[in-house]
Design an enzyme around this catalytic site. Structure first.
Site, mmCIF file in Angstrom:
data_model
loop_
_atom_site.group_PDB
_atom_site.id
_atom_site.type_symbol
_atom_site.label_atom_id
_atom_site.label_comp_id
_atom_site.label_asym_id
_atom_site.label_seq_id
_atom_site.Cartn_x
_atom_site.Cartn_y
_atom_site.Cartn_z
ATOM 1 N N HIS A 85 0.822 -1.374 0.035
ATOM 2 C CA HIS A 85 0.154 0.085 0.107
ATOM 3 C C HIS A 85 0.892 1.340 0.017
ATOM 4 O O HIS A 85 1.847 1.310 0.680
ATOM 5 C CB HIS A 85 -0.952 -0.089 1.307
ATOM 6 C CG HIS A 85 -1.977 -0.792 1.036
ATOM 7 N ND1 HIS A 85 -1.869 -2.161 1.217
ATOM 8 C CD2 HIS A 85 -3.453 -0.630 0.985
ATOM 9 C CE1 HIS A 85 -3.053 -2.863 1.255
ATOM 10 N NE2 HIS A 85 -3.899 -1.858 1.067
ATOM 11 N N ASN A 116 8.547 -3.948 3.336
ATOM 12 C CA ASN A 116 7.283 -3.573 3.698
ATOM 13 C C ASN A 116 6.686 -3.934 5.106
ATOM 14 O O ASN A 116 6.230 -2.996 5.813
ATOM 15 C CB ASN A 116 6.210 -4.375 2.975
ATOM 16 C CG ASN A 116 4.554 -3.865 2.818
ATOM 17 O OD1 ASN A 116 4.600 -2.893 3.301
ATOM 18 N ND2 ASN A 116 3.878 -4.700 2.148
#
Length: 380
Positions: A142, A174
């Site tokens: 994201h 991430n």
């Protein structure tokens, strides 16, 4: 210049201008809805665009963010969001959170109800799909975090739009250092009464090719749609205090396993570096003086603590990153010895170790077994 060439040049200039106008007027869609225009009035009324947009190419406006799509690379160019001021919780809020309501009394919003999806408003030839993200070691990363968009289930769902808000991201980066950066962003939102503006996106950084002696941009593409894997990721934050004083900070991280923890300030870069590499402007209205006035923004990390927290799952992902970063049999065996000394690891770390041993053709891989515990789930 001949008359024919002159006419051709004039037509080319006119055609380019017309194409630019057409692209700006027709390329904007609402996530999960039909295409619509995104004119100047729309941007001026959006709090997210208060300091200008980085570019005006293929814009998408969702409930919680604005995005620019890159049709060639099948990922966003950038994503902009505004994180409102987060006040310290009162006793009543704390009691509500303890009772299971941490969303300010609004309808419950759950990440488990959200699914990654292809945006059908994007032409099919430029669209990415979930199948493109099947490569081991990559996650659907994201840019605008789902956890920041809990005003409604629909708002959170739109953060799972593959074309508008997702990039192929190294799973360990991430879950560790990018997560820390998101945690820092959330924490800093408590400091700025007028809000915290955030622009995040991919970078494709040139490196020196040792054989040719030339600077080159080289990146992987994955899936049947050739989705581009960024070499780096950036996040720029603009915090605005009640008295309109502004603070700016930009961070760039390599999109690869980061084996050791570094202070987040180690990733701090000037905003001009991001602008030059990405070909965009960071808060352009402000940089032209209409937003800053006569006062340049102060350095964010010199005035506020730029630190983020880890999640429960971050330790195991850091260990996976150490395994994935090993490129020789000797290196992976050294990592094994270090992990063995650290005690039990979750099962995902051992699976990654076995996959790496197989990848490197280690013949006695069977004797390299780690003590394991169940893998913690990744949320947020």
């Amino acid at each position: 210049m001949s008359r024919a060439l002159s006419a051709f040049a004039t037509a080319a200039v006119f055609g380019a201008a017309a194409a630019t106008m057409f692209n700006y007027e027709s390329s904007v869609v609402d996530a999960q809805s039909s295409p619509r225009s995104f004119g100047e009035a729309d941007t001026s009324e959006s709090p997210m665009a208060a300091y200008g947009l980085p570019s005006n190419v293929n814009l998408v406006r969702a409930r919680g963010y604005i995005s620019s799509l890159n049709h060639e690379r099948r990922i966003p160019n950038w994503v902009m969001e505004r994180i409102p001021h987060t006040k310290p919780k009162s006793k009543k809020d704390a009691d509500s959170a303890a009772a299971g309501d941490d969303n300010g009394g609004k309808a419950a919003v759950s990440r488990t109800e959200s699914k990654f999806y292809s945006d059908e408003t994007v032409p099919e030839m430029f669209r990415s799909t979930n199948a493109d993200y099947n490569k081991r070691g990559l996650s659907r990363g994201h840019l605008a975090p789902a956890q920041f968009h809990k005003n409604s289930q629909e708002e959170m769902n739109e953060t799972f739009n593959l074309s508008a808000n997702i990039v192929p991201q190294d799973m360990t980066m991430n879950a560790c250092d990018w997560y820390r950066l998101e945690s820092m962003t959330k924490k800093l939102s408590k400091e700025f009464e007028k809000g915290l503006w955030v622009v995040s996106g991919p970078l494709f950084v040139p490196i020196l090719d040792m054989k040719s002696g030339k600077n080159m941009v080289s990146y992987e593409v994955v899936g049947t749609h050739n989705v581009a894997v960024p070499t780096h990721m950036f996040k720029c934050l603009l915090g605005v205090k009640e008295d309109n004083k502004k603070y700016l900070g930009c961070f760039v991280m390599p999109n690869e396993p980061i084996t050791e923890e570094q202070p987040l300030t180690q990733y701090s870069v000037p905003s001009t570096y991001v602008e030059r590499v990405a070909g965009i402007r960071i808060f352009p209205e402000a940089s032209r003086g209409t937003g800053w006035g006569a006062t340049a923004p102060a350095d964010l990390c010199r005035n506020f603590e730029c630190k983020g927290s880890y999640a429960a799952f971050s330790k195991s992902f850091r260990q996976v990153g150490r395994v994935r970063a090993a490129t020789t049999e000797g290196q992976v065996k050294l990592v094994y010895a270090q992990l063995y000394q650290e005690g039990s690891v979750d099962a995902a770390v051992d699976r990654e170790l076995q996959a790496k041993l197989k990848e490197l053709g280690v013949t006695d891989a069977g004797k390299y077994q780690l003590k394991t515990t169940p893998t913690p789930s990744k949320g947020g």
